[in-house]
Write an enzyme that holds these catalytic residues in place. Structure first.
Site, PDB file in Angstrom:
ATOM      1  N   GLU A  55      -8.956   1.256   5.866  1.00 57.16           N
ATOM      2  CA  GLU A  55      -9.436   0.666   4.828  1.00 57.16           C
ATOM      3  C   GLU A  55      -9.135   0.095   4.730  1.00 57.16           C
ATOM      4  O   GLU A  55     -10.240  -1.313   4.453  1.00 57.16           O
ATOM      5  CB  GLU A  55      -8.806   1.504   2.917  1.00 57.16           C
ATOM      6  CG  GLU A  55      -9.527   1.088   2.265  1.00 57.16           C
ATOM      7  CD  GLU A  55      -8.221   1.835   0.989  1.00 57.16           C
ATOM      8  OE1 GLU A  55      -7.327   2.130   1.156  1.00 57.16           O
ATOM      9  OE2 GLU A  55      -8.749   1.241  -0.377  1.00 57.16           O
ATOM     10  N   HIS A  56      -8.435  -1.202   4.242  1.00 61.74           N
ATOM     11  CA  HIS A  56      -8.006  -2.461   4.535  1.00 61.74           C
ATOM     12  C   HIS A  56      -7.679  -3.148   6.098  1.00 61.74           C
ATOM     13  O   HIS A  56      -6.562  -2.674   6.693  1.00 61.74           O
ATOM     14  CB  HIS A  56      -6.816  -2.720   3.532  1.00 61.74           C
ATOM     15  CG  HIS A  56      -6.974  -2.202   1.965  1.00 61.74           C
ATOM     16  ND1 HIS A  56      -6.119  -1.495   1.809  1.00 61.74           N
ATOM     17  CD2 HIS A  56      -7.680  -2.689   1.368  1.00 61.74           C
ATOM     18  CE1 HIS A  56      -6.619  -0.927   0.311  1.00 61.74           C
ATOM     19  NE2 HIS A  56      -7.071  -1.729   0.071  1.00 61.74           N
ATOM     20  N   GLN A  93       0.576  -1.197   0.084  1.00 63.70           N
ATOM     21  CA  GLN A  93      -0.018   0.216   0.160  1.00 63.70           C
ATOM     22  C   GLN A  93       0.697   1.066  -0.248  1.00 63.70           C
ATOM     23  O   GLN A  93       0.398   2.184  -0.541  1.00 63.70           O
ATOM     24  CB  GLN A  93      -1.060   0.047   1.193  1.00 63.70           C
ATOM     25  CG  GLN A  93      -2.092  -1.306   0.976  1.00 63.70           C
ATOM     26  CD  GLN A  93      -2.500  -1.317  -0.264  1.00 63.70           C
ATOM     27  OE1 GLN A  93      -3.648  -0.183  -0.912  1.00 63.70           O
ATOM     28  NE2 GLN A  93      -2.304  -1.745  -1.146  1.00 63.70           N
ATOM     29  N   HIS A  96     -54.683  14.420   4.881  1.00 56.37           N
ATOM     30  CA  HIS A  96     -54.247  13.215   4.919  1.00 56.37           C
ATOM     31  C   HIS A  96     -55.370  11.785   5.635  1.00 56.37           C
ATOM     32  O   HIS A  96     -55.975  10.993   5.236  1.00 56.37           O
ATOM     33  CB  HIS A  96     -53.338  13.186   6.094  1.00 56.37           C
ATOM     34  CG  HIS A  96     -52.324  12.967   5.643  1.00 56.37           C
ATOM     35  ND1 HIS A  96     -51.443  14.668   5.287  1.00 56.37           N
ATOM     36  CD2 HIS A  96     -50.611  12.163   5.210  1.00 56.37           C
ATOM     37  CE1 HIS A  96     -50.381  14.613   4.262  1.00 56.37           C
ATOM     38  NE2 HIS A  96     -49.777  13.807   5.037  1.00 56.37           N
ATOM     39  N   ASP A  99      -6.940  -6.723  -3.902  1.00 57.34           N
ATOM     40  CA  ASP A  99      -6.480  -5.254  -5.582  1.00 57.34           C
ATOM     41  C   ASP A  99      -7.174  -6.000  -6.508  1.00 57.34           C
ATOM     42  O   ASP A  99      -7.643  -4.761  -7.159  1.00 57.34           O
ATOM     43  CB  ASP A  99      -5.338  -5.123  -4.784  1.00 57.34           C
ATOM     44  CG  ASP A  99      -5.087  -3.791  -3.966  1.00 57.34           C
ATOM     45  OD1 ASP A  99      -6.050  -3.946  -3.165  1.00 57.34           O
ATOM     46  OD2 ASP A  99      -4.190  -3.896  -3.525  1.00 57.34           O
ATOM     47  N   HIS A 135       1.827   3.150  -3.091  1.00 52.07           N
ATOM     48  CA  HIS A 135       0.326   4.111  -3.998  1.00 52.07           C
ATOM     49  C   HIS A 135       0.985   5.451  -4.293  1.00 52.07           C
ATOM     50  O   HIS A 135       0.793   5.476  -5.698  1.00 52.07           O
ATOM     51  CB  HIS A 135      -0.938   4.200  -3.220  1.00 52.07           C
ATOM     52  CG  HIS A 135      -1.607   2.587  -4.112  1.00 52.07           C
ATOM     53  ND1 HIS A 135      -2.234   2.459  -5.215  1.00 52.07           N
ATOM     54  CD2 HIS A 135      -2.363   1.195  -3.417  1.00 52.07           C
ATOM     55  CE1 HIS A 135      -2.753   1.131  -4.774  1.00 52.07           C
ATOM     56  NE2 HIS A 135      -2.563   0.422  -4.150  1.00 52.07           N
TER      57      HIS A 135
HETATM   58  N1  LIG Z   1      -9.620   4.239  -1.909  1.00 50.75           N
HETATM   59  C1  LIG Z   1      -9.039   3.223  -2.654  1.00 50.75           C
HETATM   60  O1  LIG Z   1     -10.127   2.294  -2.878  1.00 50.75           O
HETATM   61  C2  LIG Z   1      -8.490   3.538  -3.894  1.00 50.75           C
HETATM   62  C3  LIG Z   1      -8.155   2.545  -5.163  1.00 50.75           C
HETATM   63  C4  LIG Z   1      -7.037   3.058  -6.237  1.00 50.75           C
HETATM   64  C5  LIG Z   1      -6.630   3.384  -5.686  1.00 50.75           C
HETATM   65  N2  LIG Z   1      -6.622   5.104  -4.629  1.00 50.75           N
HETATM   66  C6  LIG Z   1      -5.672   6.425  -4.489  1.00 50.75           C
HETATM   67  O2  LIG Z   1      -5.774   7.074  -5.352  1.00 50.75           O
HETATM   68  C7  LIG Z   1      -4.807   8.054  -6.078  1.00 50.75           C
HETATM   69  C8  LIG Z   1      -4.575   8.495  -7.063  1.00 50.75           C
HETATM   70  O3  LIG Z   1      -3.707   9.206  -7.200  1.00 50.75           O
HETATM   71  P1  LIG Z   1      -2.252   9.403  -8.254  1.00 50.75           P
HETATM   72  O4  LIG Z   1      -2.493  10.876  -7.541  1.00 50.75           O
HETATM   73  O5  LIG Z   1      -1.841   9.091  -9.057  1.00 50.75           O
HETATM   74  O6  LIG Z   1      -4.007   9.990  -9.769  1.00 50.75           O
HETATM   75  P2  LIG Z   1      -5.118  10.647  -9.715  1.00 50.75           P
HETATM   76  O7  LIG Z   1      -5.747   9.927 -10.865  1.00 50.75           O
HETATM   77  O8  LIG Z   1      -6.067  10.347  -8.713  1.00 50.75           O
HETATM   78  O9  LIG Z   1      -4.958  12.055  -9.988  1.00 50.75           O
HETATM   79  C9  LIG Z   1      -3.725  12.609 -10.659  1.00 50.75           C
HETATM   80  C10 LIG Z   1      -4.984  14.060 -11.520  1.00 50.75           C
HETATM   81  O10 LIG Z   1      -4.950  15.031  -9.922  1.00 50.75           O
HETATM   82  C11 LIG Z   1      -4.865  16.272 -10.729  1.00 50.75           C
HETATM   83  N3  LIG Z   1      -3.440  17.249 -10.233  1.00 50.75           N
HETATM   84  C12 LIG Z   1      -2.151  16.655 -10.056  1.00 50.75           C
HETATM   85  N4  LIG Z   1      -1.789  17.557  -9.459  1.00 50.75           N
HETATM   86  C13 LIG Z   1      -2.503  18.698  -9.440  1.00 50.75           C
HETATM   87  C14 LIG Z   1      -1.814  19.763  -8.657  1.00 50.75           C
HETATM   88  N5  LIG Z   1      -0.653  20.475  -8.130  1.00 50.75           N
HETATM   89  N6  LIG Z   1      -3.384  20.521  -8.751  1.00 50.75           N
HETATM   90  C15 LIG Z   1      -4.670  19.991  -9.085  1.00 50.75           C
HETATM   91  N7  LIG Z   1      -4.557  19.263  -9.833  1.00 50.75           N
HETATM   92  C16 LIG Z   1      -3.792  18.134  -9.352  1.00 50.75           C
HETATM   93  C17 LIG Z   1      -4.145  15.567 -11.979  1.00 50.75           C
HETATM   94  O11 LIG Z   1      -5.092  16.624 -12.753  1.00 50.75           O
HETATM   95  C18 LIG Z   1      -4.109  14.485 -13.074  1.00 50.75           C
HETATM   96  O12 LIG Z   1      -4.724  14.383 -13.813  1.00 50.75           O
HETATM   97  C19 LIG Z   1      -3.920   7.091  -4.750  1.00 50.75           C
HETATM   98  O13 LIG Z   1      -3.929   8.072  -3.441  1.00 50.75           O
HETATM   99  C20 LIG Z   1      -4.250   5.944  -4.606  1.00 50.75           C
HETATM  100  O14 LIG Z   1      -3.781   5.500  -3.389  1.00 50.75           O
HETATM  101  C21 LIG Z   1      -7.466   5.298  -3.721  1.00 50.75           C
HETATM  102  N1  LIG Z   2      -4.872  -1.330  -3.017  1.00 57.10           N
HETATM  103  C1  LIG Z   2      -6.148   0.154  -3.615  1.00 57.10           C
HETATM  104  C2  LIG Z   2      -6.705   0.645  -3.140  1.00 57.10           C
HETATM  105  O1  LIG Z   2      -6.585   1.138  -2.158  1.00 57.10           O
HETATM  106  C3  LIG Z   2      -6.424  -0.510  -5.200  1.00 57.10           C
HETATM  107  C4  LIG Z   2      -5.617  -0.923  -6.253  1.00 57.10           C
HETATM  108  C5  LIG Z   2      -5.202  -0.965  -7.522  1.00 57.10           C
HETATM  109  N2  LIG Z   2      -4.448  -1.343  -7.710  1.00 57.10           N
HETATM  110  C6  LIG Z   2      -3.816  -1.878  -6.475  1.00 57.10           C
HETATM  111  N3  LIG Z   2      -4.448  -1.673  -5.556  1.00 57.10           N
END
Ligand SMILES: NC(=O)c1ccc[n+]([C@@H]2O[C@H](COP(=O)([O-])OP(=O)(O)OC[C@H]3O[C@@H](n4cnc5c(N)ncnc54)[C@H](O)[C@@H]3O)[C@@H](O)[C@H]2O)c1
Ligand SMILES: N[C@H](CO)Cc1c[nH]c[nH+]1
Length: 890
Positions: free
Chosen positions: A784-785, A715, A877, A818, A718
């Site tokens: 979350e997990h 995790q 009513h 996942d 990520h």
């Molecule tokens: N909770 C869940 O079930 C789950 C599942 C999968 C992933 N996640 C999480 O999702 C997140 C994915 O994040 P990511 O960043 O890789 O992708 P993302 O797609 O969520 O975000 C990317 C976008 O953020 C925007 N961005 C980036 N910097 C910015 C700024 N300074 N100001 C405004 N907008 C901005 C851009 O538009 C970009 O396209 C991770 O934190 C991951 O842990 C959570």
């Molecule tokens: N662990 C994420 C949910 O918090 C989901 C994910 C996507 N790919 C791998 N893992």
């Protein structure tokens, strides 16, 4: 009662004599005595002033014996001085002197608590005179409570008279109901078998038993013995014989008599020995009390401190317990533990004490005061333990202070006016930000400093037992996110999309994703390139499992006849237009497309719109395209972040507006989802706040360090905002170290180790000694997990109250959930699993209820409806039922 008389300072048996409740010391006026030990009576042969007497009492003497010659002249002053009667005694040379003073009304019977006769004549040993005088004096009680004492010293001549055995003289005098004073020269301490009659000497244990009139009504002649520790806690009960008492006194250890084993040297086999601190009898002398310094695990044969420890949740004796734990920690504090830090860092301990004292001063409510006082006492005890000071010493000090007759005025050392006081408080507040571990934790969680060495991957380590509840609460909170700053950043993005639609999206994509595109939306059917067979196979397998699990969640319509003729039903309908956000900033996540697309498809949503950021080539990843076609999405919005969320919420020239937005994402995505759902113009719902991924692993001694570390890292990779938490239950330092080592070694091999370095330094290990406490913490954290790498995960499942998804046992890595086991990976983070479920088939459904009443059904229900409508004053009513009933009757 036996009261030894100590004339010279250095006596080889003074430690032994100190176990008796009282000892008489010769006058030491003029000598440098700083403090008298507990239970000291001091003879003042030359006393001339009450001030002198008070000085002796202020030095801790229990009682001062004033000689008969001075007594008369001091009597008036004594009466006015308010020195308690229990603290003054009259010292006379002979019975005759006492009688004469009495006849002259100069014995101050109402201001003294003891009479001491220095020399008893042989003829007086069993005389009525002695009995009468003693009885007359002792029949009244000391006014503060307690028995007045008539003490006679048995001098050497008396004890050696005519060859009478000293012990017989003692027995004879004891019959006169007096307390017995014996000089050291007349006391001996022998081993049982070495005991020989010695002219003029009595064995201390015999003298104690005779003088205390210790008796028993037990058939076996044993004395029931209550055992207390040196903080006054009753440890349990034992039995004593004359020999065991003798051995206890000789060895100064807890020695008892066991009916099975004979003489029982407590702890000889278990190691839980006792140092004998005091020996005394109760008010009617049929119960013996040993006060001991208990060592090892405690008094009970079950390795508990007291024999009553079966009652859990007993807070009494907590200070003693804490003091003992700290003593032990001083010897063996786990490396890197908070207590060890406190022991080693004087400045930190100093500041904690100051800060807690300031907080106690500021507290005003009962519970807050108790809370702050407890914190202060804790740190004060750490200070004491760091210097080897025990709670019993503190109590002794309090006791000695309570003995003082003239008190300090009680002013503080520095005079403080209100201004300096409040600025003092501010000083503490200021100090708190720098040193308070609570504040420190906050600071750490908010502004994590990376280790200087780029190759170090280290989680912080805490011991739950060393943390205050406030500090634990800080750990429950996640790394600080400045939500309002993020919302402020997101608002103009949303407005831009609302006002300028596709044009704004293209600009923002260029700005935030660094790619210039010309298209905002791809429409189905998508142009899906050929995937490698293994990837296709993997996606297909995952698709099948996820579909199977989510199809099973579909529920049949429900039909219930609540009354004859009243049929209620519930059925579901899919939300027509759904928007699925598939993250793509730092990694492309086709798995998230599956996790959102499959339940949408299973639920039967009409229009499935996927939004995801384009890659650096301005394209959507092949795998996401493949999943989009598998789940029958109708469009893909090539945008990420807040702009994608806004497009789905409000719609643009090309992006279809949706009714509900799903999917995880970074803070901008989550903030945008929260903002649009509260805007009436958008009329859009969201699934839940699913932010940065997180995991909480619980590991017990059955866990495998490699497995644990791998889950923590899966995790952590990520994003830099992710947090991994490890709760260990009963793991040794070495076992925890092995996990830390694995985290370090495995991290070094990861391609995303730069991200991991950030998230791991925001992560922590929290040690617990009980599984219940660990689960309790986990429920508060609401991860979350939740991964249970423990021996028997089934056994704790009933206690798991808050978690997005649970992974049970050593062979259920989170990665399976996942990707492909079937459960959904879009889960609530940041503690939202307390009130949200993860995405599931029902997230894409609405439930509609219906009812169908026959005439009979209406008649059956009518009186309830009419009455309730009347109660609410809603005539229309009521009327809607009445007109129908009338129709039925016609
Ligand atoms: N909770 C869940 O079930 C789950 C599942 C999968 C992933 N996640 C999480 O999702 C997140 C994915 O994040 P990511 O960043 O890789 O992708 P993302 O797609 O969520 O975000 C990317 C976008 O953020 C925007 N961005 C980036 N910097 C910015 C700024 N300074 N100001 C405004 N907008 C901005 C851009 O538009 C970009 O396209 C991770 O934190 C991951 O842990 C959570
Ligand atoms: N662990 C994420 C949910 O918090 C989901 C994910 C996507 N790919 C791998 N893992």
């Amino acid at each position: 009662m036996l009261i030894p008389i100590i004339k010279s300072k250095d006596t080889t048996i003074s430690e032994t004599l100190s176990i008796l409740p009282y000892r008489i010391y010769e006058d030491k006026t003029g000598m440098e005595v700083k403090e008298y030990e507990e239970g000291s009576w001091v003879m003042l042969k030359e006393t001339s002033t009450v001030a002198e007497l008070i000085e002796v009492l202020n030095k801790g003497a229990e009682l001062a014996l004033i000689n008969g010659g001075s007594f008369g002249s001091l009597l008036e002053e004594l009466k006015e001085s308010k020195v308690p009667a229990g603290r003054i005694g009259l010292y006379v040379e002979t019975l005759q002197e006492y009688e004469e003073l009495r006849a002259d009304g100069m014995t101050g019977e109402d201001v003294i608590g003891a009479v001491y006769v220095n020399n008893l004549a042989i003829a007086e040993v069993q005389s009525d005179r002695l009995k009468t005088l003693s009885a007359a004096f002792t029949k009244a009680k000391v006014c503060q409570g307690g028995q007045r004492k008539f003490v006679v010293r048995l001098n050497h001549e008396l004890l050696t008279n005519n060859g009478t055995k000293a012990i017989d003289v003692l027995k004879a005098v004891a019959e006169s109901e007096v307390e017995i004073g014996l000089e050291i020269q007349n006391i001996k301490i022998d081993e049982i078998e070495d005991y020989v009659e010695d002219a003029g000497k009595v064995r201390l244990s015999d003298a104690f038993i005779i003088a205390s009139k210790l008796n028993t009504d037990r058939q076996d002649g044993l004395y029931t013995t209550v055992v207390e520790d040196d903080t006054g806690r009753c440890l349990g009960v034992g039995y004593s014989s004359k020999d065991s008492i003798s051995e206890a006194i000789r060895t100064l250890e807890g020695v008892y008599y066991s009916r099975k084993r004979g003489l029982w040297y407590k702890g000889k086999t278990s190691g839980s020995t006792q140092k004998l601190r005091q020996i005394s009898v109760d008010c009617d002398a049929d119960l013996l009390r040993f006060v001991v310094e208990q060592r090892g695990s405690g008094f009970c044969h079950n390795d508990t401190w007291i024999c009553f420890d079966w009652f859990t949740g007993d807070h009494r004796g907590m200070l003693g317990k804490l003091s003992r734990i700290l003593e032990e920690r001083r010897a063996n504090a786990p490396e890197g533990s908070y207590t060890q830090r406190l022991f080693n860092d004087n400045a930190l301990l100093h500041d904690k004490i100051m800060e807690e004292a300031a907080e106690l001063c500021e507290a005003t409510q009962g519970n807050d005061i108790a809370w702050e006082a407890a914190d202060l006492i804790y740190f004060a005890l750490v200070k004491c333990a760091s210097q080897g000071v025990k709670l019993s010493q503190i109590e002794k000090n309090l006791f000695m202070k309570s003995k003082k007759l003239t008190r300090r005025p009680g002013n503080s050392k520095h005079k403080m006016d209100d201004t300096t006081r409040s600025s003092g408080a501010k000083e503490h507040k200021k100090a708190k930000i720098e040193v308070d571990s609570k504040a420190e934790l906050r600071t750490w969680l908010g502004h994590v400093q990376l280790p200087e060495d780029p190759n170090v991957y280290k989680m912080r380590r805490f011991d739950s037992e060393q943390l205050t509840s406030l500090e634990v609460a800080e750990l429950v909170n996640r790394p600080l996110i400045d939500v309002s700053a993020i919302k402020e950043r997101v608002k103009p993005i949303i407005e831009a999309v609302q006002q300028r639609g596709d044009k704004a999206i293209l600009e923002l994509t260029e700005k935030f994703d660094g790619v210039k595109t010309e298209t905002v939306v791809l429409k189905a059917p998508f142009d899906v390139p050929e995937l490698s067979p293994s990837v296709k196979e993997a996606i297909d397998a995952a698709y099948t499992n996820i579909k199977t699990f989510h199809q099973a969640q579909m529920s049949n319509p429900m039909v219930v006849e609540t009354l004859p003729g009243v049929v209620c039903s519930r059925f579901s309908r899919a939300i027509e237009r759904v928007g699925l956000y598939v993250p793509g900033g730092s990694a492309i996540l086709p798995s998230s497309a599956l996790m959102l697309g499959v339940p949408a498809q299973v639920a039967g949503c009409n229009q499935i719109v996927i939004a995801t950021p384009p890659n650096k080539q301005g394209k959507i990843a092949d795998e996401v395209l493949y999943v989009a076609s598998l789940v029958e999405a109708s469009a893909i919005v090539m945008a990420g972040g807040a702009q994608a969320v806004a497009a789905l919420a409000y719609g643009t020239e090309t992006v279809p507006k949706v009714d509900k937005i799903f999917g995880p994402g970074n803070q901008y995505v989550t903030a945008a989802k929260m903002l649009v759902q509260s805007d009436n113009d958008a009329m859009v719902a969201i699934d839940m706040p699913a932010g940065p991924s997180e995991v909480l692993v619980i590991a017990d001694s059955s866990s495998n360090a490699k497995f644990v570390a791998s889950d923590l890292l899966s995790q952590a990779e990520h994003g830099t905002d992710s947090q991994s938490v490890l709760l260990t239950v009963g793991l040794s330092d070495q076992q925890i170290f092995e996990i830390e080592e694995q985290v370090q070694q495995q991290s070094l091999k990861l391609t995303r180790r730069d991200i991991v370095r950030h998230s791991i330094s925001k992560s922590y290990i929290l040690q617990f000694s009980s599984m219940d406490r660990a689960i309790e913490f986990s429920n508060r954290y609401a991860p979350e997990h939740l991964i249970l790498q423990i021996e028997d995960p089934e056994s704790v499942m009933d206690s798991v109250v808050n978690a997005g998804s649970v992974f049970m046992g050593h062979y259920s890595p989170e990665s399976c959930g996942d990707y492909a086991s079937g459960t959904n990976h879009t889960l609530p983070t940041y503690g939202y699993s307390k009130m949200y479920s993860g995405v599931n088939t029902h997230s894409f459904l609405k439930f509609i209820t219906s009812q169908h009443l026959t005439k009979e059904g209406l008649a059956n229900l009518s009186s309830s409806v009419i009455t309730l409508a009347e109660v609410e004053g809603l005539d229309a009513h009521k009327n809607a039922v009445v007109v129908r009933l009338e129709d039925c009757h016609n």
